[in-house]
Design a protein around this motif. Sequence first.
Motif, PDB file in Angstrom:
ATOM      1  N   GLN A  48       0.738  -1.079  -0.002  1.00 22.36           N
ATOM      2  CA  GLN A  48       0.069   0.004  -0.129  1.00 22.36           C
ATOM      3  C   GLN A  48       0.836   1.288   0.229  1.00 22.36           C
ATOM      4  OE1 GLN A  48      -2.405  -0.778   3.557  1.00 22.36           O
ATOM      5  NE2 GLN A  48      -4.157  -1.410   2.468  1.00 22.36           N
ATOM      6  N   ALA A  49       1.867   1.238   0.667  1.00 22.64           N
ATOM      7  CA  ALA A  49       2.896   2.450   0.877  1.00 22.64           C
ATOM      8  C   ALA A  49       3.346   2.706  -0.523  1.00 22.64           C
ATOM      9  CB  ALA A  49       3.779   2.241   2.064  1.00 22.64           C
ATOM     10  N   VAL A  50       4.086   1.413  -0.922  1.00 22.27           N
ATOM     11  CA  VAL A  50       4.771   1.580  -2.455  1.00 22.27           C
ATOM     12  C   VAL A  50       3.870   2.065  -3.371  1.00 22.27           C
ATOM     13  CG1 VAL A  50       5.798   0.341  -4.371  1.00 22.27           C
ATOM     14  CG2 VAL A  50       6.449  -0.043  -1.723  1.00 22.27           C
ATOM     15  N   ASP A  51       2.561   1.545  -3.462  1.00 22.02           N
ATOM     16  CA  ASP A  51       1.590   1.852  -4.341  1.00 22.02           C
ATOM     17  C   ASP A  51       1.440   3.435  -4.328  1.00 22.02           C
ATOM     18  OD1 ASP A  51       1.221  -0.631  -5.127  1.00 22.02           O
ATOM     19  OD2 ASP A  51      -0.679  -1.051  -4.122  1.00 22.02           O
ATOM     20  N   ALA A  52       1.275   4.164  -3.167  1.00 19.86           N
ATOM     21  CA  ALA A  52       1.156   5.400  -3.269  1.00 19.86           C
ATOM     22  C   ALA A  52       2.274   6.353  -3.627  1.00 19.86           C
ATOM     23  CB  ALA A  52       0.819   5.658  -1.432  1.00 19.86           C
ATOM     24  N   LEU A  53       3.305   5.608  -3.511  1.00 17.03           N
ATOM     25  CA  LEU A  53       4.230   6.524  -4.294  1.00 17.03           C
ATOM     26  C   LEU A  53       4.441   6.401  -5.807  1.00 17.03           C
ATOM     27  CD1 LEU A  53       7.096   6.205  -1.450  1.00 17.03           C
ATOM     28  CD2 LEU A  53       5.375   8.152  -1.865  1.00 17.03           C
ATOM     29  N   VAL A  54       4.009   5.086  -6.096  1.00 17.18           N
ATOM     30  CA  VAL A  54       3.840   4.868  -7.502  1.00 17.18           C
ATOM     31  C   VAL A  54       2.891   5.933  -8.202  1.00 17.18           C
ATOM     32  CG1 VAL A  54       3.038   3.272  -9.257  1.00 17.18           C
ATOM     33  CG2 VAL A  54       4.738   2.395  -7.510  1.00 17.18           C
ATOM     34  N   VAL A  55       1.766   5.963  -7.472  1.00 13.82           N
ATOM     35  CA  VAL A  55       0.507   7.232  -7.992  1.00 13.82           C
ATOM     36  C   VAL A  55       1.179   8.535  -8.132  1.00 13.82           C
ATOM     37  CG1 VAL A  55      -1.417   7.916  -7.479  1.00 13.82           C
ATOM     38  CG2 VAL A  55      -1.260   5.302  -7.359  1.00 13.82           C
ATOM     39  N   GLU A  56       1.905   8.758  -6.969  1.00 13.05           N
ATOM     40  CA  GLU A  56       2.574  10.042  -6.874  1.00 13.05           C
ATOM     41  C   GLU A  56       3.627  10.468  -7.886  1.00 13.05           C
ATOM     42  OE1 GLU A  56       4.116  11.625  -3.189  1.00 13.05           O
ATOM     43  OE2 GLU A  56       2.434  10.569  -2.219  1.00 13.05           O
ATOM     44  N   GLY A  57       3.982   9.072  -8.479  1.00 13.96           N
ATOM     45  CA  GLY A  57       5.061   9.506  -9.616  1.00 13.96           C
ATOM     46  C   GLY A  57       6.642   9.200  -9.140  1.00 13.96           C
ATOM     47  N   LEU A  58       6.859   9.022  -7.698  1.00  9.35           N
ATOM     48  CA  LEU A  58       8.144   9.056  -7.230  1.00  9.35           C
ATOM     49  C   LEU A  58       8.771   7.570  -7.636  1.00  9.35           C
ATOM     50  CD1 LEU A  58       7.564  10.720  -3.751  1.00  9.35           C
ATOM     51  CD2 LEU A  58       8.813  11.514  -5.830  1.00  9.35           C
ATOM     52  N   LEU A  59       7.938   6.555  -7.596  1.00 13.52           N
ATOM     53  CA  LEU A  59       8.544   5.263  -7.819  1.00 13.52           C
ATOM     54  C   LEU A  59       7.799   4.816  -9.061  1.00 13.52           C
ATOM     55  CD1 LEU A  59       8.147   3.556  -4.308  1.00 13.52           C
ATOM     56  CD2 LEU A  59      10.456   4.632  -5.420  1.00 13.52           C
TER      57      LEU A  59
END
Length: 262
Positions: A48-59
């Motif tokens: 969930q934490a990684v998904d949030a940063l993927v959505v933000e475009g950081l990952l």
Amino acid sequence: MRPSVLKYVRVRDYLRSLVTHELDVGDAIPSERLLCERFGVSRMTVRQAVDALVVEGLLEREQGRGTFVAPAKLDLEVRLSSFGEEMARRGMVASSRVIAAEVVPATPDVADALDLLPGESVHHLHRVRYADGEPMAIEQSWVPQLLVPGLFDDGPPASIYGELRAVGLEPDWGEDTVAASEVDAQGAAMLGLRAGAAVLRLARRTFAGQTACVYSRSSYRADRYVLWVPLRAPRRPLTPRRSAGDGAVPDGPVERGVDVTT
């Protein structure tokens, strides 16, 4: 805040700090197993934490390889400048691949945008725009042939705005429309994306005084751009404006929009 939510936030904020201060573009983030052990959480919480940063475009995820630090997104802001000028401002080297450079009859939508009659001759320039060798956008531009008759005499120009200035037409204002969309298979191949990936579609009418001199349509990679629009209170009431396709002729600069470099 519920304990499960707090754990998710701790993992997310740790990864965000890691990406911002320690890792470089293309570096892999710690594995799910290591993150689970470090924070005492489940794999679902880490995902969930990684998904949030993927959505933000950081990952960004690469299937079969892992999750990596994504390239920083470029901001699109209000600015009338050439693509080369804009990339130089960011410390990047601009280049283009020309798909087509030809004189064609104006279709009804292009004619409306340029205050022409359908069928009048326009220069059509279709390009893929690159920054530091990476494809950033697909751009099509139309310029009335009567305004710059020799636009393609020496080959496709590096900057349409520069050619307009050379004949005494200073682009000094414009109006943009912006929409989110998905790239088709042909566009995906040009931009190095998968078909269906998100893009920002921007349409611009550029004016020199009251003369409509360029109409452009661009598709920008949504994974490399974020929309940035400065806001201010209007100095006078803004009247509703019709879209570029229905023949409206604005009275002057519009106090809104984003950058579509030409």
